[in-house]
Design an enzyme around this catalytic site. Sequence first.
Site, mmCIF file in Angstrom:
data_model
loop_
_atom_site.group_PDB
_atom_site.id
_atom_site.type_symbol
_atom_site.label_atom_id
_atom_site.label_comp_id
_atom_site.label_asym_id
_atom_site.label_seq_id
_atom_site.Cartn_x
_atom_site.Cartn_y
_atom_site.Cartn_z
ATOM 1 N N ASP A 99 0.645 -0.495 0.221
ATOM 2 C CA ASP A 99 -0.187 0.247 -0.028
ATOM 3 C C ASP A 99 1.306 1.521 0.414
ATOM 4 O O ASP A 99 1.666 1.342 0.765
ATOM 5 C CB ASP A 99 -1.341 0.130 1.019
ATOM 6 C CG ASP A 99 -2.200 0.391 1.283
ATOM 7 O OD1 ASP A 99 -2.647 1.851 0.164
ATOM 8 O OD2 ASP A 99 -2.976 0.142 1.778
ATOM 9 N N ASP A 201 -3.487 4.544 -2.690
ATOM 10 C CA ASP A 201 -4.113 5.641 -1.592
ATOM 11 C C ASP A 201 -4.519 6.420 -2.629
ATOM 12 O O ASP A 201 -4.050 7.219 -2.450
ATOM 13 C CB ASP A 201 -3.347 5.328 -0.775
ATOM 14 C CG ASP A 201 -4.665 5.408 0.598
ATOM 15 O OD1 ASP A 201 -5.604 4.548 0.796
ATOM 16 O OD2 ASP A 201 -4.955 6.923 0.818
ATOM 17 N N GLU A 264 -6.372 3.454 -6.015
ATOM 18 C CA GLU A 264 -7.913 3.615 -5.780
ATOM 19 C C GLU A 264 -8.554 4.606 -6.012
ATOM 20 O O GLU A 264 -8.033 5.838 -5.837
ATOM 21 C CB GLU A 264 -7.098 3.696 -4.013
ATOM 22 C CG GLU A 264 -8.939 3.238 -2.727
ATOM 23 C CD GLU A 264 -9.359 3.732 -2.022
ATOM 24 O OE1 GLU A 264 -9.557 3.573 -1.015
ATOM 25 O OE2 GLU A 264 -7.979 4.558 -1.392
ATOM 26 N N HIS A 325 -10.951 -2.863 3.850
ATOM 27 C CA HIS A 325 -11.233 -2.494 5.123
ATOM 28 C C HIS A 325 -11.609 -0.808 5.125
ATOM 29 O O HIS A 325 -11.892 -0.107 6.685
ATOM 30 C CB HIS A 325 -9.471 -1.901 4.956
ATOM 31 C CG HIS A 325 -9.188 -0.979 3.667
ATOM 32 N ND1 HIS A 325 -8.651 -0.472 3.100
ATOM 33 C CD2 HIS A 325 -8.749 0.577 4.925
ATOM 34 C CE1 HIS A 325 -8.201 0.398 3.046
ATOM 35 N NE2 HIS A 325 -8.161 0.526 3.310
ATOM 36 N N ASP A 326 -12.220 -0.239 4.606
ATOM 37 C CA ASP A 326 -13.215 0.860 4.158
ATOM 38 C C ASP A 326 -14.580 0.345 4.471
ATOM 39 O O ASP A 326 -15.678 1.107 4.599
ATOM 40 C CB ASP A 326 -12.617 1.683 3.338
ATOM 41 C CG ASP A 326 -11.068 2.219 3.946
ATOM 42 O OD1 ASP A 326 -11.133 2.536 4.464
ATOM 43 O OD2 ASP A 326 -10.610 2.893 2.134
#
Length: 529
Positions: A99, A201, A264, A325-326
């Site tokens: 990430d 990200d 993302e 994870h969000d």
Amino acid sequence: MDDSAWWQRGAIYQIYPRSFFDSNGDGIGDLDGIRRKLGHLVELGVDAAWISPFFPSPMADFGYDVADYCGVDPLFGTLADFDALIAEAHRLGLRIILDFVPNHTSDQHPWFLESRQGRESAKRDWYIWRDPAPDGGPPNNWMSNFGGSAWAFDAASGQYYYHAFLREQPDLNWRNPAVQDAMMEALRFWLERGVDGFRVDVIWHLVKDALFRDNPPNPGYGPGQPDINRFQQIRSTDQPEVFDIIARMRATLAAYGDRVLIGEIYLPVERLVAYYGERLEGVHLPFNFQLIAASWHARGLDEMIDEYERAIPEGGWPNWVLGNHDQKRIAGRLGAAQARVAAMLLLTLRGTPTIYYGDELGLPNVPVPPELAQDPWEKNEPGLGVGRDPARAPMRWNDSPRAGFTTGTPWLPIGPQPELNVATEAADPRSMLALHRRLLALRRAHPALAVGGYERIEAEGDLLAYRRREGGEVLTVVLNLSAREESLDLPAPAGGWRCLVSTGLDREGPEPAGPLRLRPDEGVVLAEG
């Protein structure tokens, strides 16, 4: 001969390191814990692990506030632990994707500490500093994704700095070439250590409007929605200059061979596909989150898939995501029965699938009482249901009280349904884990599923049907998104239909003549003859 890249043929598995496996008993997962559990990924049948941030961080946003791009936070181990992890992964035939969090740093990063020294600081322009508005307030109306204004006032210098997320996460100024150079060096640091790619990200946030104009009001905003929905983020995100930066990232990776760059991006599909780049020099995979937000009805999904397929530029490769994870977990959104159908959809659509850890077990959203809440967004805007803790609960390896995750106190509650764990499901030939293993094995065995084309099949009601075709191989997928029996008049080939797998893992072999009948909440993959 198949000349597709590994990231096109394969499946990606996301690991949230705090929650995967704790090797030292402190209640928090770590890199050595991931290394010890790589066998699970091999048995599952995935090809790569994407690991959420483990870099040095004050943990205001659990690692997404990076204080050093070229290290490992002691909470997760050491660089030696990382080197051992990647060596073991490669030995097992697994790839490792990191990430990369380039939009913002921690406010404790040395760059920001220097930038904050004053207006004359050599790194002042590494971040986004602006004078107050005429009334002394924030420079514009941009909102933080975590609530409130995205501008924080620095009394010492009399200016505001911009933070798209927490005030502890100041945004970097990517219009500054020195920032770009430094971040490319950070990428090279990990590429030299053997990483196989990066998930970037909030990549659409990197460049902001040069004139810092206000965002327009959002006509769809209403009570009970988070602050970020007040305005349309057309000035604070998705600026045309971002594509040159992404092309530079892509070129940096290309110097190291067959690496993958994933972005993302939460944007409508017509903007999402722009991130492939005009000449495919952008990200290899602009993350496609449409299944996360979609209403779970066959006709709407059918149209959505077709629209996406038509929007992808020639030579671009699709991808699909059910959870991360969000977001709330898929089993929590759809229920256990339809989560199995969703797994078949994810693993049989054209493109690269990404599986969120624990979804292969059917893990639910874990209730987290307010006093145990960890997520800063939940703390900033309580009661709106934006908290991400329920999807970040520890992985379950067995049915013991701490689920085999830790010998200490887990950082988040383990949650209900202890039977949903790796050990129990591995022994059950019809479990959710068994279904994932079977579907992933099917992808590897059948080029039509791995790299084949996608063709719609007309269906009615809550049936979703499509073909996957590669060379002479044709496979047909039919999914029942309802809780009632459905049938499809599917013209049979000369040799009839043969069921390769059902979501119930209890239907295989020749199908009877006549309309194809599906039980409630059932999906099937069919071969000809």
